[in-house]
Motif scaffolding. Structure first.
Motif, short mmCIF file in Angstrom:
data_model
loop_
_atom_site.label_atom_id
_atom_site.label_comp_id
_atom_site.label_asym_id
_atom_site.label_seq_id
_atom_site.Cartn_x
_atom_site.Cartn_y
_atom_site.Cartn_z
N PHE A 94 0.84 -1.19 0.00
CA PHE A 94 0.00 0.00 0.00
C PHE A 94 0.88 1.25 0.00
O PHE A 94 1.82 1.36 0.79
CB PHE A 94 -0.90 0.03 1.24
CG PHE A 94 -2.18 -0.73 1.09
CD1 PHE A 94 -3.33 -0.10 0.62
CD2 PHE A 94 -2.26 -2.08 1.40
CE1 PHE A 94 -4.52 -0.80 0.49
CE2 PHE A 94 -3.44 -2.79 1.26
CZ PHE A 94 -4.58 -2.15 0.80
N GLU A 95 0.57 2.19 -0.87
CA GLU A 95 1.21 3.49 -0.87
C GLU A 95 0.26 4.58 -0.38
O GLU A 95 0.69 5.69 -0.08
CB GLU A 95 1.72 3.85 -2.28
CG GLU A 95 2.83 2.93 -2.77
CD GLU A 95 3.40 3.37 -4.11
OE1 GLU A 95 3.22 4.55 -4.47
OE2 GLU A 95 4.02 2.54 -4.79
N ILE A 96 -1.03 4.26 -0.34
CA ILE A 96 -2.05 5.19 0.13
C ILE A 96 -2.57 4.71 1.47
O ILE A 96 -3.07 3.58 1.57
CB ILE A 96 -3.19 5.30 -0.89
CG1 ILE A 96 -2.67 5.95 -2.18
CG2 ILE A 96 -4.37 6.08 -0.34
CD1 ILE A 96 -3.68 6.00 -3.29
N ASP A 97 -2.43 5.53 2.51
CA ASP A 97 -2.88 5.13 3.84
C ASP A 97 -4.37 5.42 4.01
O ASP A 97 -5.03 5.95 3.10
CB ASP A 97 -2.06 5.82 4.93
CG ASP A 97 -2.17 7.35 4.89
OD1 ASP A 97 -3.08 7.87 4.22
OD2 ASP A 97 -1.34 8.01 5.53
N GLU A 98 -4.91 5.05 5.16
CA GLU A 98 -6.35 5.19 5.39
C GLU A 98 -6.81 6.64 5.33
O GLU A 98 -7.87 6.95 4.78
CB GLU A 98 -6.74 4.57 6.73
CG GLU A 98 -8.24 4.60 6.99
CD GLU A 98 -8.63 3.90 8.28
OE1 GLU A 98 -9.84 3.88 8.59
OE2 GLU A 98 -7.73 3.38 8.97
N LYS A 99 -6.00 7.55 5.88
CA LYS A 99 -6.37 8.97 5.85
C LYS A 99 -6.50 9.47 4.43
O LYS A 99 -7.47 10.16 4.08
CB LYS A 99 -5.31 9.78 6.61
CG LYS A 99 -5.61 11.28 6.65
CD LYS A 99 -4.54 12.03 7.41
CE LYS A 99 -4.82 13.53 7.41
NZ LYS A 99 -3.77 14.30 8.13
N LYS A 100 -5.54 9.12 3.59
CA LYS A 100 -5.58 9.55 2.19
C LYS A 100 -6.73 8.87 1.45
O LYS A 100 -7.40 9.50 0.61
CB LYS A 100 -4.25 9.20 1.51
CG LYS A 100 -4.17 9.64 0.05
CD LYS A 100 -4.26 11.15 -0.08
CE LYS A 100 -4.08 11.58 -1.54
NZ LYS A 100 -4.23 13.05 -1.70
N ALA A 101 -7.00 7.60 1.77
CA ALA A 101 -8.10 6.89 1.13
C ALA A 101 -9.44 7.55 1.45
O ALA A 101 -10.30 7.69 0.58
CB ALA A 101 -8.11 5.43 1.57
N ARG A 102 -9.60 7.98 2.70
CA ARG A 102 -10.84 8.67 3.08
C ARG A 102 -10.96 10.00 2.33
O ARG A 102 -12.04 10.39 1.89
CB ARG A 102 -10.86 8.92 4.59
CG ARG A 102 -11.07 7.67 5.42
CD ARG A 102 -11.30 8.02 6.86
NE ARG A 102 -11.62 6.86 7.68
CZ ARG A 102 -12.32 6.91 8.80
NH1 ARG A 102 -12.76 8.07 9.24
NH2 ARG A 102 -12.56 5.81 9.49
N GLU A 103 -9.84 10.68 2.19
CA GLU A 103 -9.83 11.96 1.47
C GLU A 103 -10.23 11.75 0.01
O GLU A 103 -11.02 12.52 -0.54
CB GLU A 103 -8.44 12.58 1.57
CG GLU A 103 -8.31 13.92 0.86
CD GLU A 103 -6.89 14.46 0.93
OE1 GLU A 103 -6.47 15.14 -0.03
OE2 GLU A 103 -6.18 14.18 1.94
#
Length: 336
Positions: A94-103
Motif C-alpha cells: 500500500f502506498e495510500i494510507d487510510e487517511k488519504k483513502a478517506r480523502e
C-alpha cells in the motif's frame, strides 16, 4: 478446528446476529437478513484460530490470510495459509494510507450530487478497509504472423468526371511480441468490477512477498487456479497480437482483409501476487441493492457505483418543474 458459518449473499462477508435489529447483519456491506432468509443459505466452512496477542478465538473463512482480532484489535497474519503452493510470489505494498483513502473517497463523493448522506456518514466511512486481493499475473511471448490483401484507393477528377483507381496488394506481417502483466482476480467471491476497475497497477514497484506487508490490513488468498484462467488469457493475448499486426500491416492501406492469422505462445510465466485495494460497500435501504466503491491502494484510481437519493431528486424536480409549469399557465392566461 473447522466450523460452519453463513456468508452474506451480497458481498460474501460473515454474518453476525444483531440483537437490536433482531436480524443477521453483515459488517462489510450493512446488509440484513431474517432467520428465514439465512435458513435458505448454504452454510460454509470456516476455521477457528487463537489470537497470538490475547488468546481470543478468531473465525475466518477459507480464503482469509490476514485479518484483525475483534477483541484486542491487533492485526493477525495466518501464516499457515501463506505457505507451500499458497505462498504468493510477490506483493505491491500500500502506498495510500487510510487517511488519504478517506480523502479520495470524500473528494469523489463531492463531485457527485444527490447522494444519500448515509453513503458517506462517519459510520459508513468507518467500513472503508484496506484489502490485499489475490491476482494472477501472466507474461509470455507471442510469435505472430498474418497474411492477406490490402487495398489502396486513388481518386482524381478530370473535367466533370471523377475516377477511382483500386490497387490490391498481397500483405504479410510477422513479429515477436512480449506480453507482460495480464492480470486476473483469483478470488471467486470478489466482485470483478470492484477489483478490476482499479487496474492497472505499477508492477515495476512489485516486491518479493513477505508476510510483514500484510500487518494492519485484511488479505485474501486465492481460490481460483491459473489452469481455470489459462484458456481465457491465451485467447485474449492471441487476439491482441493479431490486432496489433493487423494495425501495423494496414497502416499504408485504405483497407485490409486477413486470410491467415497465427499466434504461437512461448515462454509462459504466471505469478501469484497480492495487490492493494481500499474497498467500501453500501446496501441501499428498502431495495437491498449493493453498491461498491474501491480505490487502487497504489495509484489512487477509483471505481464505483453511486446510490441516488430519490427524495432529493424529487425535490429538484419540484423546484424546477413547478415554477416552469406556473409560468406556462400564466403565459397561456394572458394569451387567451
Amino acid at each position: 478446528m473447522a466450523v460452519l458459518t453463513y456468508k452474506c449473499s451480497n458481498c460474501g462477508g460473515p454474518l453476525t446476529w444483531d440483537a437490536e435489529k433482531q436480524a443477521y447483519f453483515c459488517d462489510y456491506c450493512n446488509s440484513r437478513f431474517t432467520q428465514e432468509e439465512v435458513a435458505k443459505m448454504q452454510p460454509q466452512q470456516t476455521v477457528q484460530y487463537n489470537c497470538p496477542s490475547c488468546g481470543a478465538q478468531i473465525m475466518t473463512d477459507a480464503t482469509t490470510a490476514a485479518t484483525y482480532c475483534y477483541y484486542c484489535h491487533n492485526p493477525v497474519v495466518l501464516a499457515d495459509r501463506l505457505s507451500g503452493d499458497r505462498l504468493p510470489d510477490c506483493v505491491i505494498p500500500f502506498e495510500i494510507d487510510e487517511k488519504k483513502a478517506r480523502e479520495i473517497f470524500m473528494n469523489w463523493v463531492k463531485r457527485h450530487r444527490y447522494i444519500p448522506k448515509a453513503f458517506y456518514d462517519e459510520k459508513q466511512i468507518a467500513h472503508l478497509g484496506g484489502v490485499y486481493f489475490p491476482y494472477w499475473i501472466y507474461n509470455c511471448k507471442i510469435n505472430g504472423a498474418i497474411e492477406g490483401s490490402g487495398k489502396r484507393l486513388r481518386t482524381w477528377v478530370t473535367g466533370s468526371l471523377q475516377f477511382t483507381e483500386t490497387s490490391v496488394y498481397d500483405i504479410s506481417k510477422a513479429g515477436i511480441m512480449q506480453i507482460d502483466n495480464v492480470m486476473r482476480i483469483a478470488l471467486k467471491k470478489a466482485s470483478r468490477v470492484l477489483c478490476e476497475g482499479v487496474m492497472p497497477f505499477k508492477t515495476e514497484k512489485m516486491k518479493p512477498f513477505s508476510p510483514a506487508y500484510l500487518q494492519g490490513y485484511t488479505a485474501e488468498m486465492r481460490d481460483v487456479e491459473k489452469e481455470g484462467l489459462s484458456q481465457e488469457v491465451e485467447d485474449e493475448v492471441r487476439r491482441f497480437a493479431a490486432e496489433k499486426l493487423k494495425s501495423q500491416a494496414g497502416a499504408d492501406y485504405n483497407s485490409i482483409e486477413i486470410s491467415r492469422s497465427e499466434a504461437d505462445i512461448a515462454d509462459e510465466n504466471w505469478k501469484y501476487a497480492l495487490l492493494p485495494v481500499w474497498t467500501l460497500t453500501y446496501t441501499e435501504p428498502g431495495t437491498g441493492k449493493l453498491y461498491y466503491f474501491s480505490i487502487n491502494g497504489q495509484s489512487g484510481k477509483t471505481c464505483g457505483e453511486l446510490p441516488v437519493d430519490k427524495r432529493r431528486l424529487l425535490g429538484l424536480f419540484i423546484m424546477v418543474f413547478v415554477p416552469v409549469f406556473l409560468l406556462l399557465l400564466l403565459m397561456l392566461y394572458f394569451l387567451f
